[in-house]
Design a protein around this motif. Structure first.
Motif, PDB file in Angstrom:
ATOM      1  N   ILE A 127       0.857  -1.184   0.000  1.00  0.00           N
ATOM      2  CA  ILE A 127       0.000   0.000   0.000  1.00  0.00           C
ATOM      3  C   ILE A 127       0.893   1.234   0.000  1.00  0.00           C
ATOM      4  O   ILE A 127       1.825   1.349   0.796  1.00  0.00           O
ATOM      5  CB  ILE A 127      -0.943   0.008   1.227  1.00  0.00           C
ATOM      6  N   GLU A 164     -10.672  -0.723   3.575  1.00  0.00           N
ATOM      7  CA  GLU A 164     -11.231  -1.480   2.464  1.00  0.00           C
ATOM      8  C   GLU A 164     -10.114  -2.104   1.636  1.00  0.00           C
ATOM      9  O   GLU A 164     -10.182  -3.264   1.224  1.00  0.00           O
ATOM     10  CB  GLU A 164     -12.065  -0.517   1.589  1.00  0.00           C
ATOM     11  N   GLN A 165      -9.045  -1.272   1.428  1.00  0.00           N
ATOM     12  CA  GLN A 165      -7.877  -1.721   0.663  1.00  0.00           C
ATOM     13  C   GLN A 165      -7.259  -2.941   1.352  1.00  0.00           C
ATOM     14  O   GLN A 165      -6.930  -3.932   0.711  1.00  0.00           O
ATOM     15  CB  GLN A 165      -6.873  -0.567   0.641  1.00  0.00           C
ATOM     16  N   THR A 167      -9.470  -6.011   1.034  1.00  0.00           N
ATOM     17  CA  THR A 167      -9.432  -6.581  -0.325  1.00  0.00           C
ATOM     18  C   THR A 167      -8.179  -7.430  -0.511  1.00  0.00           C
ATOM     19  O   THR A 167      -8.247  -8.566  -1.002  1.00  0.00           O
ATOM     20  CB  THR A 167      -9.438  -5.447  -1.368  1.00  0.00           C
TER      21      THR A 167
END
Lengths: 129, 676
Positions: free
Chosen positions: A107, A118-119, A122
């Motif tokens: 990230i 959310e990232q 996922t």
């Protein structure tokens, strides 16, 4: 599939740590075990903390992200825990390298705080067996 | 046989004989008259006027004899010139001195001989008048007196004749000399001991511009350049006083002056003569201005050559460049100081190698050789040929290589390889190597700096963006309306700062060549769809929508997906920003000849033609205020162009302002199916 609950977060910058903590806990509803350095993470893992996921900053004094990961892999609690690196250096070569040492994702900093959880979710789901 | 002895002072006598200028001259009636008279007077078959030369007697006149001369050692006359008395041999056969003389025993059968010596004006006995009979006879006193008279006559003719000859000869010499002087290319000027000009030849008239009649009688000073006159005055005084010995250099360079005042450099040679017991001098003057000029030209050319050589030497001795020359066989013929310092080999060691291969890594040579064989369309013979292959084919070659030093260490170098031609034949190559270590180090430092800077900037930005994002997202509770506006501004600009930093990093990576492209052959349409999907939310802000159409089915191209996405997103977001509210931006994927064209068409204000030149440059936006209003970085199109070009494609636009603006890029199509 198992629900993502406890995230171990290792970040030496206290401000970023605070922002990420809010983004993940307040916005994302996750539980965070924040550590300010690699040694603290190792100590926590050795002391019985068993996270579902580890978020590791790459650039840290003393033990950097990859070194911390290598040490964590030697502890039973974190031997196979999925790891996501957070870094300001997102170049293709580096992403490839982080993945090669076992990260499920990278990230980029600065991150979008409202989307961070959310990232993370996922990536965690994509990596789940 | 008694051979005649030489008279005393024979050398001087012979000199006197030569001065007569009579030897080997044609016969002359004035002498023949005398011998004919003697013949008749004495009733003898033979009468002669003879001249006794160093080893012969030569007959100036010969009555009754065919021979022109006889050897001196058998000559009766050689005896006759020994005294002033008449020399008479009445009966040669009875005389022991001559009985076996070949002239007695054979032709002309001398039986009797009577000769009287002939004297020149200074008394030297140069020859005789003699009479010869074939039989013995006697000479009475009156006969002898008659012979003496005839001899005196002959002497008179001899001396008259000689004087005439001498005059003729001197006149001849004089006219010859005059011809030389008249036709000489050099100016010849003679002066008396006072420096007054006495003769002035035609060349002198040409060189100095004076006519002979106007300069003769005037001072020779007129011919010297003004600044030379003082020195000349001294020389003239010395000449008058001591003659030629008084002047130091007889042959030297002077500055002369023409009648029109023009000065010119000249060579002067002075010689001394005696005229009527007076000293006089002749000067030979040669105008060397022409020679000087051509000498100057040669000097200039030499100076230029010297400068060039110095320059070459300086380049050659340069520490920063290795300069290496090899012949066609790869034999090193030159290995300069720079090369020795850079690589550690001496010139002699390199010459022993016989190839440049030792300076290279074998793997690199092999790899480069294989690539060059493809590029040039012919195999590379020897590994070391990879170094010179392009130059051999007449191409410029500058490429980076790794050099291996004598101690095994390596360094990056830029090699410039140039073919050396000898007339029209390839003679060898010159390899100039520049050590790139320092440049690489600096490049690396710069890259590290930018990388570090980006990280250092990103750390505080991460906190700021995170905090602002959480506040704006309501994670810390609701804000009153004015605070929300301010928060949105801060949040928006923070995003822009992040993009700016990203773009600057991209530009740096492109310019340093460190941007990685992982080209994979793949269909283009899914990438365009992905880009549209990623930009939809952004376009929504401007009330703009996309209409994507492809009329070409699956088109394949070798692309780096992330980078191509970056380009399409950039074009789509530009269109969104500049399209009028409510516009439908057309996105088209079409097949053209050998290329796939991706077009993004909006219907906004468009781009003035004057901006065409600058639009793909860094920080270029048609309206400088646009950048801030539209939140762009001014780097997007610059980065897009670099990425498209890296893919071997082109990017451009056409715009009808206010109506239709199309940005498009073309990528080379790949025919094969993607590898699954």
């Amino acid at each position: 599939m198992r629900e993502l609950k406890l995230v171990m977060y290792v970040e030496d910058d206290p401000d970023i740590q605070m922002v990420a903590q809010m983004a993940l806990e307040v916005v994302g509803g996750l539980t965070l075990r924040a550590c300010s350095c690699g040694q603290e993470a190792l100590a926590a893992a050795a002391a019985g903390v068993v996270p579902d996921l580890i978020l590791l900053d790459v650039m840290m004094p003393d033990l950097d992200g990859p070194a911390t990961l290598a040490a964590l892999r030697k502890l039973p609690a974190t031997a196979t825990t999925p790891v996501i690196f957070m870094t300001a250096k997102v170049q293709a070569a580096e992403v490839t390298y982080y993945k090669s040492i076992g990260a499920i994702g990278v990230i980029a900093k600065p991150f979008d705080p409202m989307a961070l959880a959310e990232q993370v979710r996922t990536l965690w789901q994509q990596a789940a067996p | 046989l008694l051979e005649p002895r030489d008279p005393a002072d024979e050398f001087d006598r012979l000199s006197a004989l030569c001065r007569l200028n009579l030897l080997d001259t044609p016969s002359d009636d004035r002498f023949d008259r005398i011998t004919r008279t003697a013949q008749r007077l004495f009733q003898v078959p033979i009468a002669l006027v003879t001249l006794v030369d160093s080893n012969r007697q030569w007959f100036k006149s010969r009555a009754g004899l065919d021979a022109v001369e006889t050897p001196r050692r058998v000559a009766f006359c050689a005896h006759a010139i020994l005294t002033d008395d008449p020399f008479i041999v009445e009966d040669t056969a009875a005389d022991a001195r001559f009985a076996d003389n070949p002239l007695v025993t054979g032709a002309p059968y001398v039986g009797f001989y009577a000769g009287m010596p002939l004297h020149d004006t200074t008394g030297w006995r140069v020859g005789t008048l003699c009479v010869i009979d074939h039989v013995a006879r006697s000479m009475s006193a009156s006969d002898i007196a008659a012979l003496r008279d005839l001899a005196l006559w002959a002497e008179t003719e001899l001396n008259l004749y000689s004087l005439k000859r001498a005059t003729e000869t001197s006149r001849e010499n004089e006219s010859r000399l005059r011809a030389i002087v008249e036709h000489a290319g050099d100016a010849i000027v003679s002066i008396d001991d006072q420096g007054i000009i006495e003769t002035f030849n035609p060349a002198a008239q040409r060189v100095f511009g004076y006519r002979a009649e106007e300069i003769i009688g005037r001072s020779v000073m007129l011919l010297a350049a003004r600044h030379h006159r003082a020195g000349m005055q001294q020389d003239l005084a010395a000449l008058a006083h001591e003659g030629i010995k008084g002047v130091k250099a007889l042959n030297r360079q002077v500055f002369a002056q023409r009648r029109n005042g023009e000065r010119f450099p000249a060579n002067l040679v002075v010689s001394e003569m005696r005229v009527n017991e007076r000293r006089a001098f002749t000067g030979l003057v040669r105008d060397i201005s022409q020679r000087r000029r051509s000498t100057d030209d040669v000097k200039r050319a030499n100076r230029r050559l010297a400068e060039t050589l110095v320059l070459q030497q300086a380049i050659f001795d340069s520490t920063n460049y290795a300069i290496i020359a090899v012949d066609l066989q790869g034999q090193v013929s030159m290995f300069n100081d720079g090369a020795q310092r850079m690589l550690g080999y001496t010139e002699a060691e390199m010459q022993e190698q016989g190839s440049l291969a030792v300076l290279h890594e074998p793997q690199e040579l092999a790899a480069r050789g294989a690539a060059l064989a493809l590029e040039l369309g012919h195999p590379i013979a020897a590994p070391a040929d990879a170094i010179v292959a392009r130059a051999r084919d007449g191409q410029r070659d500058e490429s980076e290589w790794t050099y291996v030093c004598k101690d095994g260490s390596t360094l990056p170098v830029m090699l410039s390889v140039t073919a050396v031609w000898d007339e029209h034949t390839l003679a060898g190559f010159v390899v100039i190597a520049q050590d790139l270590s320092e440049r690489k180090k600096i490049e690396q430092l710069k890259n590290e700096f930018i990388s570090t800077l980006s990280h250092e900037l990103r750390t505080p930005l991460t906190s700021i963006r995170g905090s602002l994002g959480l506040l704006a997202g309501g994670a810390a509770g609701a804000f009153p309306a004015p605070a929300r506006v301010l928060l949105d501004i801060a949040n928006k600009n923070c995003d822009r700062l992040v993009r700016l930093i990203n773009d600057i990093l991209d530009v740096e990576k492109i310019e340093s060549g460190s941007m990685r492209f992982d080209a994979v052959v793949q269909p283009l349409l899914p990438l365009i769809e992905q880009a549209v999907a990623a930009t939809n939310a952004y376009a929504d802000q401007f009330q703009v929508s996309f209409d994507l159409r492809s009329d070409a089915g699956d088109m394949l191209a070798a692309v780096d997906a992330d980078r191509l996405l970056q380009v399409v997103v950039n074009l789509l977001s530009n269109a969104s920003k500049f399209a009028p509210s409510g516009d439908v931006v057309e996105v088209r994927l079409r097949r053209l000849a050998g290329v796939a064209r991706v077009s993004v068409i909006d219907h906004g204000v468009g781009i003035p033609d004057t901006f065409r030149e600058r639009i793909f440059q860094k920080f270029a936006q048609a309206d400088a205020t646009d950048s801030r209003q539209k939140g762009g970085t001014g780097l997007g199109l610059n980065i897009s162009r670099a990425i498209v070009e890296k893919h071997g494609g082109t990017i451009d636009f056409n715009s009808v302002p206010g109506k239709r603006t199309e940005f498009y890029f073309d990528l080379p199509l790949v025919a094969v199916q993607p590898i699954e």
